[in-house]
Design an enzyme around this catalytic site. Structure first.
Site, short mmCIF file in Angstrom:
data_model
loop_
_atom_site.label_atom_id
_atom_site.label_comp_id
_atom_site.label_asym_id
_atom_site.label_seq_id
_atom_site.Cartn_x
_atom_site.Cartn_y
_atom_site.Cartn_z
N ASN A 64 0.80 -1.22 0.00
CA ASN A 64 0.00 0.00 0.00
C ASN A 64 0.83 1.28 0.00
O ASN A 64 0.39 2.31 -0.51
CB ASN A 64 -0.93 -0.03 1.23
CG ASN A 64 -1.54 1.32 1.51
OD1 ASN A 64 -2.48 1.73 0.83
ND2 ASN A 64 -0.98 2.03 2.48
N TYR A 79 3.60 9.70 -11.33
CA TYR A 79 2.68 8.99 -10.42
C TYR A 79 1.74 8.09 -11.22
O TYR A 79 1.59 6.91 -10.92
CB TYR A 79 1.89 9.99 -9.58
CG TYR A 79 0.89 9.33 -8.68
CD1 TYR A 79 1.31 8.54 -7.62
CD2 TYR A 79 -0.48 9.46 -8.90
CE1 TYR A 79 0.40 7.90 -6.79
CE2 TYR A 79 -1.40 8.83 -8.08
CZ TYR A 79 -0.96 8.05 -7.02
OH TYR A 79 -1.86 7.41 -6.21
N LYS A 84 1.35 3.94 -11.18
CA LYS A 84 0.11 3.25 -10.83
C LYS A 84 -0.35 2.34 -11.97
O LYS A 84 -1.02 1.34 -11.73
CB LYS A 84 -0.96 4.26 -10.42
CG LYS A 84 -0.64 4.92 -9.08
CD LYS A 84 -0.64 3.91 -7.94
CE LYS A 84 0.05 4.36 -6.69
NZ LYS A 84 0.02 3.41 -5.59
#
Ligand SMILES: NC(=O)c1ccc[n+]([C@@H]2O[C@H](COP(=O)([O-])OP(=O)(O)OC[C@H]3O[C@@H](n4cnc5c(N)ncnc54)[C@H](OP(=O)(O)O)[C@@H]3O)[C@@H](O)[C@H]2O)c1
Length: 402
Positions: free
Chosen positions: A230, A295, A299
């Site tokens: 996470n 980012y 992802k």
């Protein structure tokens, strides 16, 4: 592919699978043809035994289409509302069949003859009603499914803290990892007190190989049955204005660490014949985000890695899921240097992710995010999607970084 199809049909009784296939045929083949191709003059539609023709039939075909599409989704995803949905719809068909046949036959014999076409549907409605427990979401039972210990990275704040809490509430012992040790120790104390579980704190900087190795060393005597990858972060701003070393560290935390941890811990899961890997991705993994370019790229990596592993590890009884949150109220925005904006609660997002574990390869947190992500990745062209995303991101990025 064969195994996957076999799994899909093995999940429910054959008669439910047959109804699901029928719904899929109606939703994807028949209803689109009926609505868009069939001449208006020839169209007819029956609801509650009442026959509609022409434009009325076209209009009332739309709810029919919706019923079948929802049916496919409800059966496939085992939604709790499906028990009632299927019963009510099939009962309505049974009623319509009876009324229609009885009226067209007429007289006392109509009352009896109407039963023949209606009874099979009434039986099916009864079977759905009796099986409604099947559609209740299965309890998490994480310990039974995966074993005694979970490892949660990024547990010192936000979604990670919520995930650790949810997992501990299931009775699983939790290893908590992040850099801020004092926060982890406080959380560990809370979880032990609230849920009577064991915890272990391993502080580690996952941007460095040494931190990744230290974390693996810290859990090498434990059988980690659930790995929650996470920990993650992003930096808002124009690519060339951001610090190169910070971007490298971001890629290490978001991509390298989940890869290294999963690779090391999946071996033990495979040997024990059970386990799970959870990735916190983002809807940014489906949409190229100008002003958050690195980012969104990291992802996308998490998304592909997780979904591909889902397909690869099923045969070893290892569940994989990618949780895709949208904007969530955590420290993320502050770390990213974004202008503050609202979002979902971390608890809600964590619950959605854990509920999807063992059910599907990835889950988008909430309907609004689902619409955003699917519109951007499936409906819009890539240039339009990037332009729209840029204008949204520009509102969340300080002016000196645009
Ligand atoms: N919030 C959102 O809007 C949002 C949306 C989509 C996806 N996500 C994803 O959700 C995940 C959790 O983020 P969050 O929203 O909960 O943000 P958060 O509150 O900032 O939490 C991030 C966590 O990652 C840890 N972390 C950051 N850098 C680390 C490093 N170098 N080494 C080890 N741990 C590190 C932090 O712990 P320490 O600082 O103590 O090390 C913290 O526990 C991330 O993967 C993020 O990409 C968030």
């Amino acid at each position: 592919m064969r195994e996957w199809l076999y799994d899909i049909f093995r999940e429910r009784p054959w008669w439910m699978s047959a109804t699901m296939v029928f719904c899929a045929f109606m939703a994807f083949v028949y209803m689109p043809w009926d609505i868009f191709v069939k001449p208006v003059g020839q169209d007819s539609e029956v609801w509650f035994g009442i026959l509609f023709k022409g434009y009325w039939a076209k209009l009332f075909a739309i709810p029919h289409w919706f019923v079948y599409a929802a049916g496919v989704y409800g059966f496939r995803r085992r939604r709790p509302w499906m028990g009632f949905w299927a019963t009510a719809y099939v009962a309505q068909v049974a009623f319509g069949m009876y009324l229609w046949t009885a009226l067209s036959t007429g007289g006392f014999s109509g009352i009896l003859v109407g039963l023949f076409p209606a009874l099979p549907f009434a039986g099916l409605a009864y079977a759905f009603w009796n099986s409604r427990d099947y559609f209740e979401p299965a309890s998490l039972n994480l310990v039974t499914r995966y074993g005694e210990w979970a490892l949660v990275t990024g547990a010192s704040s936000g979604i990670g803290t919520s995930l650790a809490r949810e997992i501990a509430a299931e009775g699983m012992n939790v290893v908590l990892s992040a850099r801020r040790e004092e926060r982890l120790l406080a959380l560990a104390g809370d979880l032990e007190r609230d849920f009577g579980i064991k915890t272990r704190v391993v502080a580690a900087d996952l941007a460095e190989r040494s931190g990744q190795t230290a974390l693996l060393d810290g859990v090498k005597d434990l059988d980690i049955g659930l790995l929650v990858n996470n920990a993650g972060l992003g930096y808002a701003g124009r690519f060339d204005l951001l610090d190169g070393e910070q971007l490298r560290r971001l890629v290490s935390v978001n991509c390298e660490a989940p890869l290294v941890l999963a690779h090391a811990l999946v071996q033990g899961m495979r040997d024990r014949g059970r386990g799970a890997v959870f990735f916190t991705g983002s809807i940014a993994g489906r949409i190229p985000l100008p002003l958050h370019a690195v980012y969104s790229a990291t992802k996308a990596f998490d998304q592909f890695l997780g979904e591909a592993l889902w397909g690869e590890l099923r045969a070893s009884n290892i569940d994989v899921v990618v949780l895709e949150p949208g904007s969530t109220e955590t420290e993320f925005q502050q770390v990213a240097g974004e202008i503050a904006h609202s979002g979902q609660s971390a608890d809600e997002v964590a619950r959605i992710g854990l509920a999807a574990l063992g059910q599907q390869p990835s889950v988008i947190a909430g309907w609004f995010n689902w619409i955003q992500a699917n519109a951007a990745s499936r409906l819009l062209t890539r240039p339009i999607s990037a332009h729209v995303a840029r204008s949204v991101m520009a509102k969340q990025t300080p002016e000196d970084l645009i």
